[in-house]
Design a protein around this motif. Structure first.
Motif, mmCIF file in Angstrom:
data_model
loop_
_atom_site.group_PDB
_atom_site.id
_atom_site.type_symbol
_atom_site.label_atom_id
_atom_site.label_comp_id
_atom_site.label_asym_id
_atom_site.label_seq_id
_atom_site.Cartn_x
_atom_site.Cartn_y
_atom_site.Cartn_z
ATOM 1 N N ALA A 126 0.823 -1.210 0.000
ATOM 2 C CA ALA A 126 0.000 0.000 0.000
ATOM 3 C C ALA A 126 0.855 1.257 0.000
ATOM 4 O O ALA A 126 0.479 2.285 -0.585
ATOM 5 C CB ALA A 126 -0.934 -0.008 1.200
ATOM 6 N N ALA A 127 2.033 1.189 0.619
ATOM 7 C CA ALA A 127 2.925 2.349 0.641
ATOM 8 C C ALA A 127 3.649 2.542 -0.676
ATOM 9 O O ALA A 127 4.093 3.646 -0.994
ATOM 10 C CB ALA A 127 3.940 2.192 1.777
ATOM 11 N N GLN A 128 3.779 1.474 -1.487
ATOM 12 C CA GLN A 128 4.526 1.545 -2.740
ATOM 13 C C GLN A 128 3.658 1.857 -3.946
ATOM 14 O O GLN A 128 4.084 2.537 -4.876
ATOM 15 C CB GLN A 128 5.228 0.202 -3.009
ATOM 16 C CG GLN A 128 6.363 -0.132 -2.072
ATOM 17 C CD GLN A 128 6.971 -1.484 -2.404
ATOM 18 O OE1 GLN A 128 6.274 -2.397 -2.847
ATOM 19 N NE2 GLN A 128 8.271 -1.629 -2.196
ATOM 20 N N VAL A 129 2.442 1.352 -3.942
ATOM 21 C CA VAL A 129 1.643 1.339 -5.158
ATOM 22 C C VAL A 129 0.957 2.680 -5.390
ATOM 23 O O VAL A 129 0.789 3.479 -4.471
ATOM 24 C CB VAL A 129 0.606 0.190 -5.086
ATOM 25 C CG1 VAL A 129 -0.577 0.571 -4.194
ATOM 26 C CG2 VAL A 129 0.163 -0.240 -6.462
ATOM 27 N N ALA A 130 0.549 2.935 -6.641
ATOM 28 C CA ALA A 130 -0.161 4.170 -6.982
ATOM 29 C C ALA A 130 -1.434 4.287 -6.147
ATOM 30 O O ALA A 130 -2.106 3.281 -5.872
ATOM 31 C CB ALA A 130 -0.502 4.177 -8.468
ATOM 32 N N PRO A 131 -1.799 5.499 -5.738
ATOM 33 C CA PRO A 131 -2.962 5.662 -4.853
ATOM 34 C C PRO A 131 -4.283 5.250 -5.493
ATOM 35 O O PRO A 131 -5.255 5.005 -4.770
ATOM 36 C CB PRO A 131 -2.945 7.162 -4.524
ATOM 37 C CG PRO A 131 -2.157 7.794 -5.618
ATOM 38 C CD PRO A 131 -1.139 6.782 -6.019
ATOM 39 N N GLU A 132 -4.331 5.177 -6.811
ATOM 40 C CA GLU A 132 -5.584 4.787 -7.471
ATOM 41 C C GLU A 132 -5.897 3.298 -7.298
ATOM 42 O O GLU A 132 -7.021 2.858 -7.597
ATOM 43 C CB GLU A 132 -5.510 5.090 -8.978
ATOM 44 C CG GLU A 132 -5.382 6.562 -9.316
ATOM 45 C CD GLU A 132 -3.935 7.031 -9.379
ATOM 46 O OE1 GLU A 132 -3.703 8.155 -9.883
ATOM 47 O OE2 GLU A 132 -3.036 6.279 -8.921
ATOM 48 N N ILE A 133 -4.930 2.524 -6.839
ATOM 49 C CA ILE A 133 -5.090 1.071 -6.738
ATOM 50 C C ILE A 133 -5.479 0.687 -5.318
ATOM 51 O O ILE A 133 -4.851 1.123 -4.342
ATOM 52 C CB ILE A 133 -3.783 0.372 -7.153
ATOM 53 C CG1 ILE A 133 -3.513 0.631 -8.640
ATOM 54 C CG2 ILE A 133 -3.846 -1.125 -6.868
ATOM 55 C CD1 ILE A 133 -2.125 0.268 -9.094
ATOM 56 N N MET A 134 -6.528 -0.121 -5.200
ATOM 57 C CA MET A 134 -6.971 -0.624 -3.891
ATOM 58 C C MET A 134 -6.167 -1.856 -3.515
ATOM 59 O O MET A 134 -5.995 -2.765 -4.342
ATOM 60 C CB MET A 134 -8.462 -0.959 -3.944
ATOM 61 C CG MET A 134 -9.348 0.264 -4.175
ATOM 62 S SD MET A 134 -11.087 -0.159 -4.415
ATOM 63 C CE MET A 134 -11.023 -0.838 -6.068
ATOM 64 N N VAL A 135 -5.672 -1.895 -2.300
ATOM 65 C CA VAL A 135 -4.864 -3.014 -1.820
ATOM 66 C C VAL A 135 -5.634 -3.713 -0.704
ATOM 67 O O VAL A 135 -5.929 -3.121 0.330
ATOM 68 C CB VAL A 135 -3.492 -2.541 -1.307
ATOM 69 C CG1 VAL A 135 -2.652 -3.739 -0.857
ATOM 70 C CG2 VAL A 135 -2.755 -1.754 -2.380
#
Length: 490
Positions: free
Chosen positions: A281-290
């Protein structure tokens, strides 16, 4: 191709008009791959292949390129049409006296056009063509020149792909009308380089579609991907679920999800093990739900239009991964460690409740089908889809896409710089995004492979080199690849 040309001429299209059209398209293709004007050295023989090269050089000269010609035969042996095209070229540019080596010193682009032999030539290279091909290869080796073979690299058999020891080693092969069988063989790849198919109006329209192998290029792929209507919303653009990642392999999950996002998926949900959720969640683009991947049952009750399983998942959860693959009713892309988990249970490939796309690289294919690494790739692909009701994307320098009842499709764009980690994760993300937006998996694979390959080429045309190219550069250039798909090109 020879029969088509004879038919076109019999119906009133002149050989000269076909040559003019071919030469213009060759020049357009050269400028696509080498946008800045530089110097072009034309190695040409006495026949029509040489005439095509000379027409291309004339169009390049009109675009600001400096032209140098090197004839393999004396003037009195040239075909009349070849001589006429040479005279038109000479009248269209000013001889500067610069040499190809001088161009290298000045760091201006240098292109070598191989117009020595066409598809009619067979057998070993003979003089003076042999010496001309040797000189072309030598010039390529001592400069930064890029070699463009016209129709087929001189010295290669158009039917078998067998190459003479002195055959031209091209960076790009611009084949006219349709791909020749020899260009697609495994042995030919290092002589062919990047393959581009240049359709001709006077020939392509006369072709009768036949079953068999084909090449995916923009004109054939564009109908799969129309413009979006203005009233579209995110729910129309695919709800993609991706099961990926494990401790130490979170990057694979991130790249796969971000590739899906940049390939147009409306919503991307990334399912990871609980111990990875905070890291991802800290690495991925904010548009992606983890979200946490708990059980296959919990995942399968979610609302998705396509799934991808495998990038970076490791082998600790094979049972859960196989359960998802076996039970998901949705189109599902299977990659990486999910393929390794499946390799011991290949009988499952008969029993899926929904469409499946498997995306092995050669090592993974060897685990799925022992002995495949020693067989021709096209034969491996044909046999696999004949046995299993799945779509196959067999990765490699000339990626092959196959499905039972459909023609083998060869991918053309790409770069040697793609031989690095993460490229498969990006490809999986693009394919699942396209499937989520409604494409069949076979077409998702064809279009996804083309987009990733062309994005890599665009990155190298920009700031990157083959050595510095990374998977994240491919993601960054997906938008430009989509634009080129619609605007045309090779």
């Amino acid at each position: 191709m020879r029969a088509l040309e004879e038919r076109a001429i019999a119906e009133g299209i002149t050989a000269e008009s076909l040559m003019e059209q071919a030469g213009e398209k060759i020049a357009i293709a050269v400028r696509q791959f080498v946008p800045a004007p530089g110097r072009c050295v034309v190695f040409f023989g006495k026949g029509n292949n040489g005439g095509d090269a000379l027409v291309a050089a004339r169009h390049l000269a009109a675009a600001g390129w400096k032209i140098e010609v090197r004839a393999a035969f004396p003037r009195d042996q040239w075909a009349p049409l070849t001589g006429r095209m040479h005279d038109r070229l000479v009248g269209s540019y000013l001889q500067t006296g610069s040499t190809a080596e001088r161009s290298h010193v000045l760091r201006e682009p240098l292109v070598l056009l191989d117009g020595l032999l066409g598809i009619g030539a067979t057998g070993p290279l003979r003089e003076p063509i042999r010496s001309a091909a040797h000189a072309l290869n030598h010039l390529s080796s001592v400069t930064t020149a890029r070699v463009f073979a016209i129709d087929i690299p001189s010295g290669m058999d158009a039917e078998t792909g067998e190459a003479h020891p002195d055959a031209v080693e091209a960076d790009y092969t611009l084949t006219i009308g349709a791909p020749k069988k020899g260009l697609l063989t495994d042995e030919a790849i290092n002589h062919v380089g990047r393959l581009a198919v240049l359709p001709l109006d006077g020939l392509t329209a006369r072709m009768t579609p036949e079953p068999g192998s084909g090449v995916a290029f923009p004109d054939s792929l564009k109908p799969l991907w129309p413009r979006r209507p203005f009233d579209i919303h995110k729910g129309d653009c695919g709800l993609v679920g991706i099961v990926a990642g494990s401790m130490g392999f979170t990057g694979a999950a991130v790249m796969c999800a971000e590739a899906a996002l940049h390939a147009g998926a409306g919503l991307v949900t990334l399912y990871v093990p609980p111990e990875c959720q905070a890291v991802v969640a800290a690495q991925v683009a904010p548009e992606i739900m983890v979200q946490v991947f708990t059980t296959p049952r919990a995942l399968l009750v979610k609302t998705h239009t396509a799934l991808a399983v495998g990038p970076g998942v490791g082998r600790a959860r094979d049972t859960e991964i196989l359960d998802v693959i076996a039970r998901a009713p949705l189109p599902t892309v299977i990659d990486a460690d999910a393929l390794n988990a499946l390799a011991a249970r290949s009988g499952w490939l008969w029993a899926f409740p929904g469409p499946r796309l498997v995306t092995p690289h050669p090592g993974e294919m060897q685990r799925l089908v022992p002995g495949s690494i020693h067989r021709p790739r096209f034969r491996v692909a044909e046999d696999f889809v004949a046995r299993y009701p799945v779509a196959l994307l067999l990765k490699g320098a000339r990626t092959i896409v196959a499905e039972r009842g459909k023609p083998l499709s060869y991918n053309t764009p790409g770069s040697p710089g793609m031989a690095t980690g993460g490229m498969g994760d990006v490809l999986t993300g693009v394919c699942v995004a396209l499937a989520g937006q409604g494409l069949e998996l076979y077409d998702s694979a064809r279009l996804g492979a083309w987009l990733c390959g062309r994005a890599a080429e665009l990155a190298v045309l920009g700031r990157e080199s083959e050595e510095s190219l990374s998977a994240t550069h491919v993601i960054a250039h997906l938008g430009a690849a989509f634009r080129e798909l619609r605007e045309g090109g090779y």
